[in-house]
Design a protein around this motif. Sequence first.
Motif, short mmCIF file in Angstrom:
data_model
loop_
_atom_site.label_atom_id
_atom_site.label_comp_id
_atom_site.label_asym_id
_atom_site.label_seq_id
_atom_site.Cartn_x
_atom_site.Cartn_y
_atom_site.Cartn_z
N VAL A 1 0.84 -1.21 0.00
CA VAL A 1 0.00 0.00 0.00
C VAL A 1 0.87 1.26 0.00
O VAL A 1 0.63 2.21 -0.75
N LEU A 2 1.91 1.26 0.84
CA LEU A 2 2.79 2.43 0.90
C LEU A 2 3.58 2.59 -0.40
O LEU A 2 3.87 3.72 -0.84
N ALA A 3 3.92 1.47 -1.02
CA ALA A 3 4.59 1.55 -2.33
C ALA A 3 3.64 2.15 -3.36
O ALA A 3 4.06 2.94 -4.23
N ALA B 1 -12.61 1.73 1.86
CA ALA B 1 -12.20 0.52 1.15
C ALA B 1 -12.49 -0.72 2.00
O ALA B 1 -12.08 -0.79 3.16
N PRO B 2 -13.17 -1.72 1.42
CA PRO B 2 -13.48 -2.93 2.20
C PRO B 2 -12.31 -3.89 2.33
O PRO B 2 -12.30 -4.74 3.21
N GLY B 3 -11.32 -3.78 1.45
CA GLY B 3 -10.20 -4.72 1.50
C GLY B 3 -9.00 -4.16 0.78
O GLY B 3 -8.99 -3.02 0.29
N LEU B 4 -7.94 -4.98 0.73
CA LEU B 4 -6.68 -4.54 0.16
C LEU B 4 -6.82 -4.19 -1.33
O LEU B 4 -6.20 -3.23 -1.81
N GLY B 5 -7.63 -4.94 -2.05
CA GLY B 5 -7.78 -4.72 -3.48
C GLY B 5 -8.33 -3.36 -3.84
O GLY B 5 -8.05 -2.83 -4.93
N THR B 6 -9.11 -2.77 -2.96
CA THR B 6 -9.64 -1.42 -3.21
C THR B 6 -8.82 -0.35 -2.51
O THR B 6 -8.79 0.80 -2.96
N LEU B 7 -8.15 -0.73 -1.41
CA LEU B 7 -7.34 0.27 -0.70
C LEU B 7 -6.13 0.69 -1.54
O LEU B 7 -5.78 1.87 -1.58
N MET C 1 -3.19 4.91 -4.12
CA MET C 1 -2.43 5.34 -5.29
C MET C 1 -3.06 6.60 -5.90
O MET C 1 -2.35 7.52 -6.33
N GLY C 2 -4.39 6.65 -5.91
CA GLY C 2 -5.07 7.85 -6.39
C GLY C 2 -4.74 9.07 -5.55
O GLY C 2 -4.54 10.17 -6.08
#
Length: 437
Positions: A265-267, A310-316, A321-322
């Motif tokens: 996520v931080l990347a 965000a409900p999970g990692l895939g949307t977070l 990034m946005g």
Amino acid sequence: MSTLSPRPSYAVVLRVPHARRTFAAALVGRLSYGTVSLALMLSLTRSSGSYAVAGLVMALFGATSVFLSPYRASLVDRHGPRRALLPMALLYAVLLCALAAACRRPGTSEAVLAVTAAFAGACTPPLGPTMRAVWAELLPDRALLQRAYSLDGVAEELLFVSGPLLVGGIVAVAPPTVGVVLSAVLVAVGTLAFVTSPATAALRPAGPEKNDGPASKGRADGQARALLQPVLVAAGVGVSVSAVDLLVVAFAGERGLGDGAVAWVLAALSVGSAVGGLVNGAVAWSSPTRARLPFFAAGLGLCLAAAGLAPGLGTLVPAVMGAGLFVAPALTTAYLIADESVPAGFRVRAGAWCNTAVNAGSSAGAAAVGLLVERLPLPVCFALSGAVAAAAALVPGYRRGAPRPAAGAGGAAQSSSVSSVSSVSSELPESSASSES
């Protein structure tokens, strides 16, 4: 000298005489700032055996570095980079080596570590603000300067990503104090190469400030009002971005995702910022900088608020990034406005005020989110973090006298790129100017 394209681009920026040499030297010195924090923290932890002591010493190091930054920048403006920046960097390097030696010596008192770290932080050379002042001197064309600042911001972000990785490689085979010494070597060598560049010599000292009564006070008030918007937006961006680090850790902890998810996520935040910075620099904006800055700050705030849903990692990951897409453009635009807001002899300190605001905001954001994350739901924490950047977007922009042409403006600004660069290169020493053509 190489023939330059009439259309501003990153290649044109790097083909300006002495630009590559000067920029590379500044980046070598600034890499020290990407390595020193982790290396020093690990060294202090091993030396004292206490996280509390290490945290206190690092806090003193950071506080003197951040809050004395405008004063150090004023020395560079007043005396020039060669007379002010080089002694500062050499003293900083010596104090880092002294800290490394103190950490290696068993039984070194906490007071000695704290005082040495505080003095080292007080001597941190303002390489970033000075490099941006050099860019402004080399590139009077505002469209080219926008690209130079964007390139500078993206490169600096990459340094803060690669610096800890470099320290990680060092501590795998050597004590962390080696990383502290490396930081000292980097800043000394990089600064020496930077101040001996002909491009840096073009940054002439402003000399002592004159106080001519009400007129002087009026100019100072006008500059302060003009700097208010970029400084407050930079602080808001610092608060919001630093909050993301802890919020992502809490998000992963709530869902049992592990540290690997945090890294991804931080990347994504860093990648988004780099892409946003490069795109911002490449766009020929028709709107002035003071109109774009609130847009970037509000975009960051809205994306962070959305990330909290965000409900999970895939949307977070895409949401963060946005948000990153607006970070580098916001800071780059803040630096451009700061440069527009002051006379040439005040450029380094104007940039340093924005730097100080980002760093102070980062510290405040980390502290505030640390208190809130255990008391409020994560979506609320994300929303509050974004609200800080969005609130900064409401700060009105003031101009100091007649504004310069807006960075990225079309028409005459773009068509003048070649003549602007050519006129600058003619002011540099002839024998040197041909060496990088």
